[in-house]
Design a protein around this motif. Sequence first.
Motif, short mmCIF file in Angstrom:
data_model
loop_
_atom_site.label_atom_id
_atom_site.label_comp_id
_atom_site.label_asym_id
_atom_site.label_seq_id
_atom_site.Cartn_x
_atom_site.Cartn_y
_atom_site.Cartn_z
N LYS A 1 0.84 -1.21 0.00
CA LYS A 1 0.00 0.00 0.00
C LYS A 1 0.87 1.25 0.00
O LYS A 1 0.51 2.27 -0.59
N GLU A 2 2.00 1.18 0.68
CA GLU A 2 2.91 2.33 0.74
C GLU A 2 3.72 2.48 -0.55
O GLU A 2 3.73 3.53 -1.17
N ARG B 1 1.69 3.34 -3.86
CA ARG B 1 0.69 4.40 -3.72
C ARG B 1 0.49 5.16 -5.01
O ARG B 1 -0.50 5.87 -5.18
N ASP C 1 -2.88 5.10 -6.73
CA ASP C 1 -4.03 5.71 -6.07
C ASP C 1 -4.08 7.20 -6.38
O ASP C 1 -3.30 7.99 -5.84
N GLU D 1 -5.93 9.39 -5.35
CA GLU D 1 -6.18 10.18 -4.13
C GLU D 1 -4.87 10.57 -3.44
O GLU D 1 -4.83 11.52 -2.67
N GLN D 2 -3.80 9.81 -3.71
CA GLN D 2 -2.52 10.11 -3.08
C GLN D 2 -1.59 10.93 -3.98
O GLN D 2 -0.44 11.19 -3.62
N ALA D 3 -2.08 11.32 -5.14
CA ALA D 3 -1.27 12.17 -6.03
C ALA D 3 -0.93 13.47 -5.31
O ALA D 3 -1.77 14.03 -4.60
N PRO D 4 0.29 13.95 -5.47
CA PRO D 4 0.66 15.19 -4.78
C PRO D 4 -0.09 16.39 -5.33
O PRO D 4 -0.39 16.45 -6.52
N LYS D 5 -0.40 17.31 -4.46
CA LYS D 5 -0.96 18.59 -4.87
C LYS D 5 0.23 19.45 -5.29
O LYS D 5 1.11 19.74 -4.47
N ARG E 1 8.02 15.36 -4.51
CA ARG E 1 6.75 14.64 -4.29
C ARG E 1 6.28 13.96 -5.58
O ARG E 1 5.78 12.84 -5.54
N TYR F 1 5.81 9.99 -6.14
CA TYR F 1 4.52 9.44 -6.56
C TYR F 1 4.65 8.62 -7.85
O TYR F 1 4.15 7.50 -7.93
#
Length: 190
Positions: A39-40, A43, A46, A48-52, A107, A111
């Motif tokens: 999961k880590e 990531r 996912d 939803e875990q994309a960096p802003k 980041r 990712y």
Amino acid sequence: MEKQKHIEDLIKQILRYIGEDSEREGLLETPVRIIRMWKEIFRGYDPEQAPKITTFTNDMQSTDIVFDTGDYYSVCEHHIMPFFGKYYFAYIPKKDGLILGISKIARVVGYCSARLQLQERLARDIVAMLSNALDNYVEGMAIVMKGKHMCKTMRGVKNNGDMTVSHLSGMFKENSDTRKEFYKLVELNS
């Protein structure tokens, strides 16, 4: 929960396949740890875990090279073994364009690295994501990724698994002086 139990059972089967006793004390919690680790380290699948990616107006009207370097860790899609190393990224903002928050580069690298990858595709993925964040409004982007591939170092030929990939666009590709300046920065930071 049923899906996780199924995956745990499959991991136990793999442990038995390689000759281990999946019920010995040291391995009892290994399937759960592997699922948590996946999961880590994966990531990147996912959204939803994309960096802003924070951008700012280029108030300074700078068209200088912006350079960043750091470490990355990924997993080779061919053998599902790690590869890792250093990245060297640069871009030249347009005078009336945007600039990146510097931590956002790392980041994005993290990712994009968090998927089964090829080093060549990884370099392109990073440039594409950062270019999109800047609305493709840059003079150019460049990345060099130096990696060590465990699939070559630990298995097969059991030899040095070093690999270097570069991806250049805009002025870095078209202008030899700009390209030389970028490679000089890579050399100075290696």
